[in-house]
Design a protein around this motif. Structure first.
Motif, PDB file in Angstrom:
ATOM      1  N   HIS A   1      -2.319  14.944  13.422  1.00  0.00           N
ATOM      2  CA  HIS A   1      -2.522  14.049  12.273  1.00  0.00           C
ATOM      3  C   HIS A   1      -1.541  14.247  11.129  1.00  0.00           C
ATOM      4  N   SER A   2      -0.839  15.397  11.109  1.00  0.00           N
ATOM      5  CA  SER A   2      -0.083  15.753   9.896  1.00  0.00           C
ATOM      6  C   SER A   2       0.927  14.705   9.454  1.00  0.00           C
ATOM      7  N   ALA A   3       1.745  14.213  10.396  1.00  0.00           N
ATOM      8  CA  ALA A   3       2.844  13.323   9.986  1.00  0.00           C
ATOM      9  C   ALA A   3       2.299  12.094   9.262  1.00  0.00           C
ATOM     10  N   GLN A   4       1.290  11.446   9.875  1.00  0.00           N
ATOM     11  CA  GLN A   4       0.741  10.244   9.246  1.00  0.00           C
ATOM     12  C   GLN A   4      -0.005  10.588   7.959  1.00  0.00           C
ATOM     13  N   SER A   5      -0.752  11.683   7.980  1.00  0.00           N
ATOM     14  CA  SER A   5      -1.514  12.055   6.777  1.00  0.00           C
ATOM     15  C   SER A   5      -0.580  12.388   5.622  1.00  0.00           C
ATOM     16  N   MET A   6       0.571  12.977   5.935  1.00  0.00           N
ATOM     17  CA  MET A   6       1.527  13.284   4.860  1.00  0.00           C
ATOM     18  C   MET A   6       2.194  12.007   4.363  1.00  0.00           C
ATOM     19  N   ALA A   7       2.494  11.107   5.271  1.00  0.00           N
ATOM     20  CA  ALA A   7       3.097   9.830   4.846  1.00  0.00           C
ATOM     21  C   ALA A   7       2.135   9.057   3.941  1.00  0.00           C
ATOM     22  N   TRP A   8       0.837   9.182   4.211  1.00  0.00           N
ATOM     23  CA  TRP A   8      -0.164   8.485   3.404  1.00  0.00           C
ATOM     24  C   TRP A   8      -0.559   9.276   2.159  1.00  0.00           C
ATOM     25  N   GLY A   9       0.057  10.437   1.945  1.00  0.00           N
ATOM     26  CA  GLY A   9      -0.259  11.223   0.744  1.00  0.00           C
ATOM     27  C   GLY A   9      -1.646  11.840   0.786  1.00  0.00           C
ATOM     28  N   ILE A  10      -2.233  11.937   1.984  1.00  0.00           N
ATOM     29  CA  ILE A  10      -3.536  12.607   2.096  1.00  0.00           C
ATOM     30  C   ILE A  10      -3.278  14.112   2.098  1.00  0.00           C
ATOM     31  N   LYS A  11      -2.391  14.540   2.997  1.00  0.00           N
ATOM     32  CA  LYS A  11      -1.955  15.936   2.994  1.00  0.00           C
ATOM     33  C   LYS A  11      -0.622  15.999   2.255  1.00  0.00           C
ATOM     34  N   GLN A  12      -0.431  17.065   1.494  1.00  0.00           N
ATOM     35  CA  GLN A  12       0.837  17.205   0.771  1.00  0.00           C
ATOM     36  C   GLN A  12       1.761  18.198   1.480  1.00  0.00           C
ATOM     37  N   ASN A  13       1.161  19.074   2.292  1.00  0.00           N
ATOM     38  CA  ASN A  13       1.938  20.131   2.951  1.00  0.00           C
ATOM     39  C   ASN A  13       1.510  20.231   4.411  1.00  0.00           C
ATOM     40  N   SER A  14       2.404  20.770   5.218  1.00  0.00           N
ATOM     41  CA  SER A  14       2.048  20.933   6.635  1.00  0.00           C
ATOM     42  C   SER A  14       1.183  22.187   6.798  1.00  0.00           C
ATOM     43  N   ASN A  15       0.524  22.294   7.963  1.00  0.00           N
ATOM     44  CA  ASN A  15      -0.358  23.437   8.234  1.00  0.00           C
ATOM     45  C   ASN A  15       0.420  24.756   8.157  1.00  0.00           C
TER      46      ASN A  15
ATOM     47  N   PHE B   1       0.838  -1.208   0.000  1.00  0.00           N
ATOM     48  CA  PHE B   1       0.000   0.000   0.000  1.00  0.00           C
ATOM     49  C   PHE B   1       0.876   1.262   0.000  1.00  0.00           C
ATOM     50  N   GLN B   2       1.871   1.280   0.915  1.00  0.00           N
ATOM     51  CA  GLN B   2       2.724   2.471   1.045  1.00  0.00           C
ATOM     52  C   GLN B   2       3.568   2.675  -0.216  1.00  0.00           C
ATOM     53  N   THR B   3       4.024   1.573  -0.787  1.00  0.00           N
ATOM     54  CA  THR B   3       4.854   1.676  -1.985  1.00  0.00           C
ATOM     55  C   THR B   3       4.030   2.280  -3.121  1.00  0.00           C
ATOM     56  N   ARG B   4       2.766   1.883  -3.172  1.00  0.00           N
ATOM     57  CA  ARG B   4       1.868   2.422  -4.194  1.00  0.00           C
ATOM     58  C   ARG B   4       1.687   3.937  -4.002  1.00  0.00           C
ATOM     59  N   ILE B   5       1.505   4.329  -2.767  1.00  0.00           N
ATOM     60  CA  ILE B   5       1.336   5.766  -2.485  1.00  0.00           C
ATOM     61  C   ILE B   5       2.605   6.523  -2.850  1.00  0.00           C
ATOM     62  N   ASP B   6       3.750   5.967  -2.456  1.00  0.00           N
ATOM     63  CA  ASP B   6       5.014   6.645  -2.756  1.00  0.00           C
ATOM     64  C   ASP B   6       5.251   6.746  -4.263  1.00  0.00           C
ATOM     65  N   ALA B   7       4.628   5.828  -5.034  1.00  0.00           N
ATOM     66  CA  ALA B   7       4.780   5.872  -6.496  1.00  0.00           C
ATOM     67  C   ALA B   7       3.680   6.725  -7.139  1.00  0.00           C
ATOM     68  N   ASP B   8       2.901   7.436  -6.294  1.00  0.00           N
ATOM     69  CA  ASP B   8       1.843   8.334  -6.795  1.00  0.00           C
ATOM     70  C   ASP B   8       0.727   7.608  -7.530  1.00  0.00           C
ATOM     71  N   ILE B   9       0.433   6.380  -7.123  1.00  0.00           N
ATOM     72  CA  ILE B   9      -0.681   5.647  -7.735  1.00  0.00           C
ATOM     73  C   ILE B   9      -1.883   5.817  -6.808  1.00  0.00           C
ATOM     74  N   LYS B  10      -2.993   6.245  -7.374  1.00  0.00           N
ATOM     75  CA  LYS B  10      -4.171   6.534  -6.537  1.00  0.00           C
ATOM     76  C   LYS B  10      -4.735   5.262  -5.896  1.00  0.00           C
ATOM     77  N   ILE B  11      -5.276   5.450  -4.706  1.00  0.00           N
ATOM     78  CA  ILE B  11      -5.990   4.371  -4.019  1.00  0.00           C
ATOM     79  C   ILE B  11      -7.472   4.545  -4.364  1.00  0.00           C
ATOM     80  N   GLU B  12      -8.117   3.463  -4.757  1.00  0.00           N
ATOM     81  CA  GLU B  12      -9.528   3.528  -5.140  1.00  0.00           C
ATOM     82  C   GLU B  12     -10.361   2.752  -4.103  1.00  0.00           C
ATOM     83  N   PRO B  13     -11.696   3.004  -4.081  1.00  0.00           N
ATOM     84  CA  PRO B  13     -12.521   2.459  -2.995  1.00  0.00           C
ATOM     85  C   PRO B  13     -12.390   0.956  -2.772  1.00  0.00           C
TER      86      PRO B  13
END
Ligand code: FAQ
Length: 330
Positions: free
Chosen positions: A223-237, A26-38
């Motif tokens: 939440h920022s650190a985990q959300s950024m690692a998961w590619g949900i957030k791209q930037n910090s607050n 899952f993480q490798t997919r996110i790091d490769a910029d591949i979208k996660i679908e439902p």
């Protein structure tokens, strides 16, 4: 890239070695910029984080109609009324796209609304401030939509497909919202001294709350650190807040208005503005329900939910009848 950077801070983020095989894929997919679908496998924490953020975002759009709705009947011209109506309708639409995006994660719109009404889900702090004058409508478009765009443009690249696609359409509409707000401010600053004073007063009241929209400082952002690692957030607050200040201060100067911050100063070395301490105590009080309009906003939402019960019941009865007819015909 962010995942790596954030992991190095060691904040509640697992390294690849600590992950289960499924998490690693899952993480490798996110790091490769591949979208996660439902229908893709996802960690429960990822699903929960998205439901929390997307539903809060949806609630913000819906509650966010209230401060401006307050001025639809009092807009100064027919054109301004038509524009404001369209903007408020857009916000309802944004709420609906976002509820739909969250529903793909296995939560129903009714459940999300119940969480909001029970005080378990938040909406943006900014919508707990009153709109006292017409200039506040200009300030909301300019500053609040401006801050929303700054936060939402990176969300178009969110790792979760349905959220990222909803954000693309929303951002297009938010740009129009921001322009209409700035246009109101332009008109006011070129008007009578009283109108210009009204614009300055609105900037004075909306500046700090707009900076708070980006969330607590990075050090307090749970939440920022985990959300950024998961590619949900791209930037910090703090990064987005800084970008917003840098973009908005010249716009205030162009309007001939003064940003209400005696500590605001261009910092050549960092290539951005230094700005004064934000009143975080006020922010956390608003989050606890003690802002100027929290009670009023929740009462309005509760009333809308209760008043709409007959309509939801009617829709359900109609859907059930249609389904029964379809089964009988098969
Ligand atoms: N207000 O760890 P973080 C708009 C909460 S749309 C209330 O940094 P995160 C359009 C946060 O939920 C505006 N609560 O959290 C429009 C968490 O509490 P929790 C809405 C806030 O999620 C314009 C706790 O503090 N936009 O304006 C706020 O990583 C005009 C710790 O914070 C979005 O929702 C806040 N300002 O980062 C409509 C964008 N900030 O949940 C009408 C999507 C933080 O654990 C008129 N959301 N909290 O109980 C995001 O980008 C993120 O969720 C952040 C917060 C950046 C808002």
């Amino acid at each position: 890239m962010y995942a790596q950077e954030v992991k190095s801070t060691g904040k509640a983020v697992k390294s690849l070695e600590e992950m289960t095989p499924e998490e690693r894929v899952f993480q490798t997919r996110i790091d490769a910029d591949i979208k996660i679908e439902p229908k893709d496998w996802m960690p429960e924490g990822y699903r929960k984080t998205l439901v929390r953020q997307i539903s809060q975002h949806a609630h913000s759009e819906i509650v966010g109609q209230l401060p401006e709705g307050n001025w639809i009947t009092r807009a100064p011209t027919l054109d301004r009324k038509a524009i404001l109506l369209a903007k408020v309708q857009d916000e309802a639409g944004h709420g609906l796209y976002l509820y739909c995006a969250a529903e793909t994660l296995g939560v129903s719109r009714d459940q999300m609304t119940e969480q909001l009404l029970a005080g378990k889900a938040k909406y943006s702090s900014i919508f707990n401030y009153p709109t006292l004058t017409w200039a506040d409508i200009g300030a909301i478009g300019w500053l609040v939509d401006g801050a929303a765009i700054m936060n939402q443009v990176p969300l178009q690249r969110c790792s979760y497909g349905p959220y990222s696609r909803a954000m693309i359409r929303i951002c297009k509409e938010e740009s129009f919202h921001q322009r209409q707000g700035y246009d109101i401010m332009m008109k006011l600053v070129k008007g009578t001294p009283e109108q210009k004073a009204m614009a300055q007063d609105a900037l004075n009241r909306w500046w700090q709350p707009s900076l708070m929209m980006f969330g607590p400082p990075d050090a307090d952002s749970i939440h920022s650190a985990q959300s950024m690692a998961w590619g949900i957030k791209q930037n910090s607050n703090d990064e987005l807040r800084q970008k917003f200040v840098d973009q908005t201060v010249p716009q205030a100067t162009y309007l001939g208005l003064t940003v209400p911050d005696p500590d605001l100063k261009w910092n050549e070395e960092k290539g951005g503005y230094d700005f004064g301490e934000i009143d975080w105590n006020e922010f956390f009080e608003v989050l606890k329900g003690n802002g100027p309009c929290n009670k009023e906003r929740m009462e309005a939402r509760r009333k809308a939910w209760d008043d709409g019960a007959w309509f939801r019941d009617g829709l359900m009865a109609h859907a059930e009848k249609r389904a029964a007819r379809k089964i009988a015909a098969e």
